[in-house]
Design a protein around this motif. Structure first.
Motif, PDB file in Angstrom:
ATOM      1  N   TYR A   1       0.839  -1.204   0.000  1.00 13.36           N
ATOM      2  CA  TYR A   1       0.000   0.000   0.000  1.00 13.36           C
ATOM      3  C   TYR A   1       0.873   1.253   0.000  1.00 13.36           C
ATOM      4  CZ  TYR A   1      -2.506   3.878   2.137  1.00 13.36           C
ATOM      5  OH  TYR A   1      -2.997   5.121   2.420  1.00 13.36           O
ATOM      6  N   GLY A   2       1.917   1.251   0.801  1.00 20.80           N
ATOM      7  CA  GLY A   2       2.797   2.407   0.919  1.00 20.80           C
ATOM      8  C   GLY A   2       3.530   2.748  -0.364  1.00 20.80           C
ATOM      9  N   ARG A   3       3.698   1.767  -1.248  1.00 21.68           N
ATOM     10  CA  ARG A   3       4.399   2.003  -2.513  1.00 21.68           C
ATOM     11  C   ARG A   3       3.447   2.202  -3.692  1.00 21.68           C
ATOM     12  NH1 ARG A   3       7.189  -2.548  -0.371  1.00 21.68           N
ATOM     13  NH2 ARG A   3       6.142  -3.837  -1.890  1.00 21.68           N
ATOM     14  N   GLU A   4       2.153   2.050  -3.443  1.00 23.31           N
ATOM     15  CA  GLU A   4       1.164   2.083  -4.526  1.00 23.31           C
ATOM     16  C   GLU A   4       0.824   3.503  -4.937  1.00 23.31           C
ATOM     17  OE1 GLU A   4      -0.354   0.752  -7.390  1.00 23.31           O
ATOM     18  OE2 GLU A   4      -0.118  -0.924  -6.013  1.00 23.31           O
ATOM     19  N   ARG A   5       0.803   3.744  -6.230  1.00 23.24           N
ATOM     20  CA  ARG A   5       0.448   5.068  -6.761  1.00 23.24           C
ATOM     21  C   ARG A   5      -0.992   5.101  -7.277  1.00 23.24           C
ATOM     22  NH1 ARG A   5       4.895   7.863  -6.310  1.00 23.24           N
ATOM     23  NH2 ARG A   5       6.928   7.116  -6.918  1.00 23.24           N
ATOM     24  N   ASP A   6      -1.527   3.967  -7.662  1.00 21.88           N
ATOM     25  CA  ASP A   6      -2.889   3.874  -8.171  1.00 21.88           C
ATOM     26  C   ASP A   6      -3.864   3.798  -6.984  1.00 21.88           C
ATOM     27  OD1 ASP A   6      -5.344   2.205  -8.946  1.00 21.88           O
ATOM     28  OD2 ASP A   6      -4.484   2.667 -10.911  1.00 21.88           O
ATOM     29  N   LEU A   7      -4.839   4.705  -6.957  1.00 26.09           N
ATOM     30  CA  LEU A   7      -5.764   4.788  -5.820  1.00 26.09           C
ATOM     31  C   LEU A   7      -6.583   3.516  -5.640  1.00 26.09           C
ATOM     32  CD1 LEU A   7      -6.846   6.528  -3.548  1.00 26.09           C
ATOM     33  CD2 LEU A   7      -8.490   7.502  -5.158  1.00 26.09           C
ATOM     34  N   ALA A   8      -7.047   2.924  -6.737  1.00 25.08           N
ATOM     35  CA  ALA A   8      -7.850   1.703  -6.640  1.00 25.08           C
ATOM     36  C   ALA A   8      -7.018   0.546  -6.085  1.00 25.08           C
ATOM     37  CB  ALA A   8      -8.429   1.339  -8.004  1.00 25.08           C
ATOM     38  N   LEU A   9      -5.772   0.429  -6.535  1.00 24.68           N
ATOM     39  CA  LEU A   9      -4.908  -0.637  -6.022  1.00 24.68           C
ATOM     40  C   LEU A   9      -4.518  -0.383  -4.569  1.00 24.68           C
ATOM     41  CD1 LEU A   9      -2.658  -1.331  -9.130  1.00 24.68           C
ATOM     42  CD2 LEU A   9      -4.544  -2.714  -8.241  1.00 24.68           C
ATOM     43  N   ALA A  10      -4.329   0.878  -4.200  1.00 23.74           N
ATOM     44  CA  ALA A  10      -4.031   1.212  -2.799  1.00 23.74           C
ATOM     45  C   ALA A  10      -5.198   0.803  -1.905  1.00 23.74           C
ATOM     46  CB  ALA A  10      -3.735   2.701  -2.663  1.00 23.74           C
ATOM     47  N   ALA A  11      -6.416   1.082  -2.353  1.00 21.31           N
ATOM     48  CA  ALA A  11      -7.605   0.690  -1.576  1.00 21.31           C
ATOM     49  C   ALA A  11      -7.683  -0.823  -1.436  1.00 21.31           C
ATOM     50  CB  ALA A  11      -8.865   1.244  -2.242  1.00 21.31           C
ATOM     51  N   GLU A  12      -7.329  -1.543  -2.489  1.00 20.94           N
ATOM     52  CA  GLU A  12      -7.330  -3.008  -2.430  1.00 20.94           C
ATOM     53  C   GLU A  12      -6.297  -3.512  -1.426  1.00 20.94           C
ATOM     54  OE1 GLU A  12      -8.069  -7.083  -3.312  1.00 20.94           O
ATOM     55  OE2 GLU A  12      -9.244  -5.249  -3.359  1.00 20.94           O
ATOM     56  N   ARG A  13      -5.132  -2.885  -1.372  1.00 22.08           N
ATOM     57  CA  ARG A  13      -4.102  -3.282  -0.398  1.00 22.08           C
ATOM     58  C   ARG A  13      -4.627  -3.087   1.033  1.00 22.08           C
ATOM     59  NH1 ARG A  13      -2.002  -5.600  -4.544  1.00 22.08           N
ATOM     60  NH2 ARG A  13      -0.545  -4.412  -5.774  1.00 22.08           N
ATOM     61  N   LEU A  14      -5.313  -1.970   1.274  1.00 26.88           N
ATOM     62  CA  LEU A  14      -5.880  -1.724   2.612  1.00 26.88           C
ATOM     63  C   LEU A  14      -6.970  -2.736   2.937  1.00 26.88           C
ATOM     64  CD1 LEU A  14      -6.096   2.165   2.777  1.00 26.88           C
ATOM     65  CD2 LEU A  14      -4.506   0.654   3.989  1.00 26.88           C
ATOM     66  N   ARG A  15      -7.792  -3.079   1.945  1.00 26.43           N
ATOM     67  CA  ARG A  15      -8.857  -4.061   2.163  1.00 26.43           C
ATOM     68  C   ARG A  15      -8.254  -5.416   2.544  1.00 26.43           C
ATOM     69  NH1 ARG A  15     -11.111  -8.246   0.099  1.00 26.43           N
ATOM     70  NH2 ARG A  15      -9.709  -8.300  -1.681  1.00 26.43           N
ATOM     71  N   LEU A  16      -7.197  -5.806   1.853  1.00 28.21           N
ATOM     72  CA  LEU A  16      -6.541  -7.077   2.170  1.00 28.21           C
ATOM     73  C   LEU A  16      -5.930  -7.054   3.576  1.00 28.21           C
ATOM     74  CD1 LEU A  16      -4.795  -7.914  -1.216  1.00 28.21           C
ATOM     75  CD2 LEU A  16      -6.686  -9.144  -0.142  1.00 28.21           C
ATOM     76  N   ALA A  17      -5.307  -5.937   3.935  1.00 31.86           N
ATOM     77  CA  ALA A  17      -4.715  -5.821   5.271  1.00 31.86           C
ATOM     78  C   ALA A  17      -5.798  -5.945   6.338  1.00 31.86           C
ATOM     79  CB  ALA A  17      -3.973  -4.493   5.406  1.00 31.86           C
ATOM     80  N   ARG A  18      -6.925  -5.261   6.137  1.00 34.51           N
ATOM     81  CA  ARG A  18      -8.029  -5.315   7.096  1.00 34.51           C
ATOM     82  C   ARG A  18      -8.595  -6.723   7.195  1.00 34.51           C
ATOM     83  NH1 ARG A  18     -12.850  -6.252   7.299  1.00 34.51           N
ATOM     84  NH2 ARG A  18     -13.339  -6.140   5.112  1.00 34.51           N
ATOM     85  N   ARG A  19      -8.680  -7.387   6.065  1.00 31.00           N
ATOM     86  CA  ARG A  19      -9.213  -8.746   6.059  1.00 31.00           C
ATOM     87  C   ARG A  19      -8.323  -9.692   6.857  1.00 31.00           C
ATOM     88  NH1 ARG A  19     -10.846 -12.229   0.720  1.00 31.00           N
ATOM     89  NH2 ARG A  19     -12.048 -13.785   1.825  1.00 31.00           N
ATOM     90  N   HIS A  20      -7.005  -9.564   6.699  1.00 30.30           N
ATOM     91  CA  HIS A  20      -6.090 -10.421   7.456  1.00 30.30           C
ATOM     92  C   HIS A  20      -6.180 -10.130   8.953  1.00 30.30           C
ATOM     93  CE1 HIS A  20      -4.197 -12.769   4.354  1.00 30.30           C
ATOM     94  NE2 HIS A  20      -4.085 -11.684   3.606  1.00 30.30           N
ATOM     95  N   LEU A  21      -6.301  -8.874   9.326  1.00 34.25           N
ATOM     96  CA  LEU A  21      -6.479  -8.556  10.748  1.00 34.25           C
ATOM     97  C   LEU A  21      -7.788  -9.123  11.267  1.00 34.25           C
ATOM     98  CD1 LEU A  21      -5.197  -4.897  11.175  1.00 34.25           C
ATOM     99  CD2 LEU A  21      -4.145  -7.013  11.982  1.00 34.25           C
ATOM    100  N   GLY A  22      -8.818  -9.071  10.453  1.00 27.32           N
ATOM    101  CA  GLY A  22     -10.113  -9.622  10.840  1.00 27.32           C
ATOM    102  C   GLY A  22     -10.048 -11.117  11.092  1.00 27.32           C
ATOM    103  N   ARG A  23      -9.192 -11.799  10.364  1.00 23.48           N
ATOM    104  CA  ARG A  23      -9.026 -13.243  10.581  1.00 23.48           C
ATOM    105  C   ARG A  23      -8.410 -13.534  11.951  1.00 23.48           C
ATOM    106  NH1 ARG A  23     -10.271 -16.709   5.978  1.00 23.48           N
ATOM    107  NH2 ARG A  23     -11.107 -15.197   4.521  1.00 23.48           N
ATOM    108  N   ILE A  24      -7.640 -12.594  12.467  1.00 24.84           N
ATOM    109  CA  ILE A  24      -7.039 -12.756  13.793  1.00 24.84           C
ATOM    110  C   ILE A  24      -8.030 -12.372  14.885  1.00 24.84           C
ATOM    111  CG2 ILE A  24      -5.219 -11.929  15.351  1.00 24.84           C
ATOM    112  CD1 ILE A  24      -3.496 -11.488  12.819  1.00 24.84           C
ATOM    113  N   THR A  25      -8.742 -11.262  14.682  1.00 25.22           N
ATOM    114  CA  THR A  25      -9.632 -10.739  15.722  1.00 25.22           C
ATOM    115  C   THR A  25     -10.986 -11.422  15.756  1.00 25.22           C
ATOM    116  OG1 THR A  25     -10.529  -9.002  14.303  1.00 25.22           O
ATOM    117  CG2 THR A  25      -8.551  -8.460  15.599  1.00 25.22           C
ATOM    118  N   GLY A  26     -11.308 -12.162  14.703  1.00 25.96           N
ATOM    119  CA  GLY A  26     -12.599 -12.836  14.658  1.00 25.96           C
ATOM    120  C   GLY A  26     -13.663 -12.049  13.924  1.00 25.96           C
ATOM    121  N   HIS A  27     -13.297 -10.915  13.347  1.00 27.17           N
ATOM    122  CA  HIS A  27     -14.259 -10.138  12.577  1.00 27.17           C
ATOM    123  C   HIS A  27     -14.527 -10.839  11.251  1.00 27.17           C
ATOM    124  CE1 HIS A  27     -16.333  -6.750  10.797  1.00 27.17           C
ATOM    125  NE2 HIS A  27     -15.582  -6.926   9.732  1.00 27.17           N
ATOM    126  N   VAL A  28     -15.781 -11.109  10.986  1.00 25.56           N
ATOM    127  CA  VAL A  28     -16.164 -11.758   9.743  1.00 25.56           C
ATOM    128  C   VAL A  28     -17.037 -10.787   8.967  1.00 25.56           C
ATOM    129  CG1 VAL A  28     -17.403 -13.694   8.706  1.00 25.56           C
ATOM    130  CG2 VAL A  28     -16.073 -14.033  10.789  1.00 25.56           C
TER     131      VAL A  28
END
Length: 84
Positions: free
Chosen positions: A40-67
């Protein structure tokens, strides 16, 4: 203010220090989250940056139990052959 922080049973007690990752899946998801944030930090394309954040949030959700809805849809399409 109340409600700004998740309950201690979800993420550990901040006064007790850093939580330890006792399950290997936690370590794997945390590593994937960090990798997505690094991309995400290296991404210049806004749509791809948003996708990187979505993936990061999803992985954290797998740890915290957020579905989220996306997780439920993944299970439905994977396990029930919907849309194939």
């Amino acid at each position: 203010s109340p409600g700004c922080f998740p309950p201690p049973h979800r993420c550990g007690d901040p006064l007790a220090g850093s939580p330890s990752l006792t399950q290997s899946r936690h370590s794997l998801h945390l590593g994937a989250c960090v990798a997505a944030l690094a991309r995400y930090g290296r991404e210049r394309d806004l749509a791809l940056a948003a996708e990187r954040l979505r993936l990061a949030r999803r992985h954290l959700g797998r740890i915290t139990g957020h579905v989220g809805a996306e997780d439920v849809l993944d299970i439905i399409f994977r396990d029930f052959c919907v849309g194939k």
